[in-house]
Design an enzyme around this catalytic site. Structure first.
Site, short mmCIF file in Angstrom:
data_model
loop_
_atom_site.label_atom_id
_atom_site.label_comp_id
_atom_site.label_asym_id
_atom_site.label_seq_id
_atom_site.Cartn_x
_atom_site.Cartn_y
_atom_site.Cartn_z
N GLU A 23 -31.10 21.36 7.99
CA GLU A 23 -30.66 21.31 9.39
C GLU A 23 -31.81 21.16 10.38
O GLU A 23 -31.60 20.69 11.50
CB GLU A 23 -29.84 22.56 9.72
N HIS A 75 -31.87 29.39 2.73
CA HIS A 75 -30.80 28.72 2.00
C HIS A 75 -30.35 29.61 0.86
O HIS A 75 -31.16 30.32 0.27
CB HIS A 75 -31.28 27.37 1.44
N1 ACO Z 1 -33.95 33.61 9.81
C1 ACO Z 1 -34.26 34.92 9.71
N2 ACO Z 1 -33.97 35.66 8.63
C2 ACO Z 1 -33.34 35.05 7.60
C3 ACO Z 1 -33.01 33.70 7.64
C4 ACO Z 1 -33.34 32.96 8.80
N3 ACO Z 1 -33.04 31.68 8.92
N4 ACO Z 1 -32.40 33.37 6.48
C5 ACO Z 1 -32.34 34.49 5.77
N5 ACO Z 1 -32.90 35.50 6.43
C6 ACO Z 1 -33.02 36.87 6.00
C7 ACO Z 1 -31.64 37.50 5.85
O1 ACO Z 1 -31.21 38.07 7.07
C8 ACO Z 1 -31.88 38.52 4.78
O2 ACO Z 1 -32.48 39.64 5.39
P1 ACO Z 1 -31.96 41.13 5.12
O3 ACO Z 1 -32.12 41.30 3.64
O4 ACO Z 1 -32.85 41.94 5.97
O5 ACO Z 1 -30.52 41.11 5.55
C9 ACO Z 1 -32.94 37.87 3.89
O6 ACO Z 1 -33.58 36.89 4.68
C10 ACO Z 1 -32.40 37.20 2.67
O7 ACO Z 1 -31.40 36.28 3.05
P2 ACO Z 1 -30.76 35.29 1.97
O8 ACO Z 1 -30.04 36.10 0.91
O9 ACO Z 1 -31.82 34.37 1.48
O10 ACO Z 1 -29.71 34.49 2.86
P3 ACO Z 1 -28.22 34.05 2.51
O11 ACO Z 1 -28.21 33.33 1.21
O12 ACO Z 1 -27.30 35.20 2.64
O13 ACO Z 1 -27.92 33.07 3.70
C11 ACO Z 1 -28.24 31.19 5.10
C12 ACO Z 1 -28.30 31.72 3.66
C13 ACO Z 1 -26.85 31.49 5.68
C14 ACO Z 1 -28.45 29.70 5.09
C15 ACO Z 1 -29.35 31.90 5.92
O14 ACO Z 1 -30.61 31.60 5.40
C16 ACO Z 1 -29.27 31.55 7.40
O15 ACO Z 1 -28.49 32.18 8.14
N6 ACO Z 1 -30.05 30.52 7.86
C17 ACO Z 1 -29.98 30.13 9.26
C18 ACO Z 1 -28.78 29.22 9.49
C19 ACO Z 1 -28.98 27.85 8.87
O16 ACO Z 1 -30.03 27.24 9.00
N7 ACO Z 1 -27.92 27.38 8.22
C20 ACO Z 1 -27.90 26.07 7.59
C21 ACO Z 1 -28.03 26.20 6.10
S1 ACO Z 1 -28.03 24.62 5.30
C22 ACO Z 1 -26.44 24.13 5.35
O17 ACO Z 1 -25.52 24.89 5.31
C23 ACO Z 1 -26.14 22.69 5.45
#
Ligand code: ACO
Length: 366
Positions: A302, A247
């Protein structure tokens, strides 16, 4: 030189008295009340009264809203003869987008938008199954009437209550991507329908409201407890994100995840894979902690949304539409707030392209 914040992390782009997401403490406050308390006590109309108070035109007590929503569902159903032929061949979320876009910015009100989401969703789904629409019953609550319009069967009281709880839980959540979109469009004074349609488009994406359907796909692919580790290794090797985890704001568990886990636990009679889900969750959290030791990635709303909506009996193709049924409350409240108090939202960008010879470029330009 101004700092660039890709993804606007940490940027405060609006002042609101609607909701506060405390990412460190894992706490969500909506108008002074914790989400756990609201989910336990409120239905959709109560939540509308809370969010629309001092913002929306017309009555804002819950009983009047409950009555007006029922009447608005009947008004929404009058648009089905126009919507259904046009929506043939579209996915349900595209059909809902088309349906909301039928409304006029000048004539449509917030009640009609909130009422249309369940009416259109149920009718679009039934059309896809070769069934005709079922008329709304204005005397029922929002969730019960939706389930009745969807299935045409007697609605289980526990399922209706669980869905009300879900709608309340997801109704508002700070400046998430879709709510921000709604406020950007509202800030241009485009109108409430345009703002809500834009918000729905943002919600559709798998990184926002499109995640819960793929959560169930994930559980299906994993199959049983022995399937967890091999599946996870394949996902990480393919560089895939794990739906339902991570998140932008929460650095701890999303409080809504536990509210919805409780909903699933209360619905033990329905399809319910809570034991598998808990094992998958634990394995994923351990892997994420090992791979991202500096970035706490935890369970988001989710993951248990998927289980809760499955247990209520919704097909996974409708999960994002169910999210929209709840979040439309927050969108409309933010649109009113933006229209009352906000300036046009217009950030800057940093240009990195070529510059005509002999010219010096300002560091940041609009
Ligand atoms: N699975 C695997 N890796 C992840 C995930 C995940 N679910 N979430 C973050 N990461 C990784 C990113 O790829 C990033 O890696 P990198 O530095 O190698 O590129 C690292 O963790 C840090 O990411 P964040 O900065 O914490 O993520 P960001 O804030 O950009 O994105 C998001 C947040 C879009 C929710 C992301 O965690 C994600 O894609 N989750 C999966 C989709 C999801 O569940 N969405 C629903 C969110 S809740 C809502 O909107 C109602």
């Amino acid at each position: 030189m101004s700092t660039v914040s890709e993804g606007l992390d940490g940027v405060v782009a609006a002042v609101t008295n609607l909701s506060q997401v405390d990412g460190e403490a894992g706490r969500l406050i909506v108008r002074g009340r914790d989400i756990e308390e609201l989910a336990a006590e409120f239905d959709f109309a109560d939540m509308a009264a809370l969010l629309w108070d001092e913002l929306a035109p017309g009555p804002v007590d819950a009983a009047a809203i409950r009555r007006d929503l029922g009447l608005a569902r009947q008004r929404a159903a009058e648009f089905l003869p126009k919507l259904l032929p046009a929506a043939r061949g579209l996915s349900p979320i595209e059909g809902l987008r088309a349906g909301l876009a039928l409304f006029s910015d000048t004539d449509c009100d917030h009640l009609l938008l909130c009422a249309a989401a369940p009416v259109f969703t149920a009718a679009l789904w039934r059309q896809g199954q070769g069934e005709t629409p079922i008329a709304p019953n204005p005397g029922l609550g929002q969730a019960e009437d939706f389930l009745a319009m969807l299935t045409g069967a007697q609605v289980d009281a526990g399922a209706a209550r669980a869905l009300e709880c879900y709608l309340v839980t997801v109704a508002d959540h700070g400046l998430n991507a879709s709510t921000f979109t709604a406020r950007v469009v509202a800030s241009t004074r485009a109108g409430i329908v345009s703002s809500v349609v834009a918000a729905l488009c943002a919600l559709k994406g798998p990184l926002h409201g499109g995640a819960p359907g793929p959560v169930l796909d994930m559980l299906d692919e994993i199959g049983d407890l022995d399937g967890v580790q091999p599946w996870l290794e394949r996902q990480f090797a393919a560089g895939e994100r794990l739906m339902g985890f991570g998140h932008r704001v929460y650095r701890t568990r999303d409080p809504r995840a536990d509210v919805l886990k409780g909903v699933v636990a209360d619905l033990r009679g329905g399809p319910n894979r809570i034991a598998l889900a808990e094992a998958v969750e634990a394995a994923i959290l351990a892997q994420l902690a090992a791979r991202y030791p500096d970035r706490r990635l935890d369970t988001n709303v989710e993951f248990y949304t998927a289980l809760a909506l499955e247990a209520v009996g919704l097909p996974r193709e409708l999960f994002t539409l169910a999210f929209a049924m709840g979040r439309v409350l927050g969108w409309t409240a933010h649109i009113f707030e933006q229209e009352q108090s906000g300036r046009i939202i217009r950030p800057a960008s940093r240009y990195t392209g070529p510059v005509p010879a002999g010219r010096i470029l300002a560091a940041v330009a609009g």
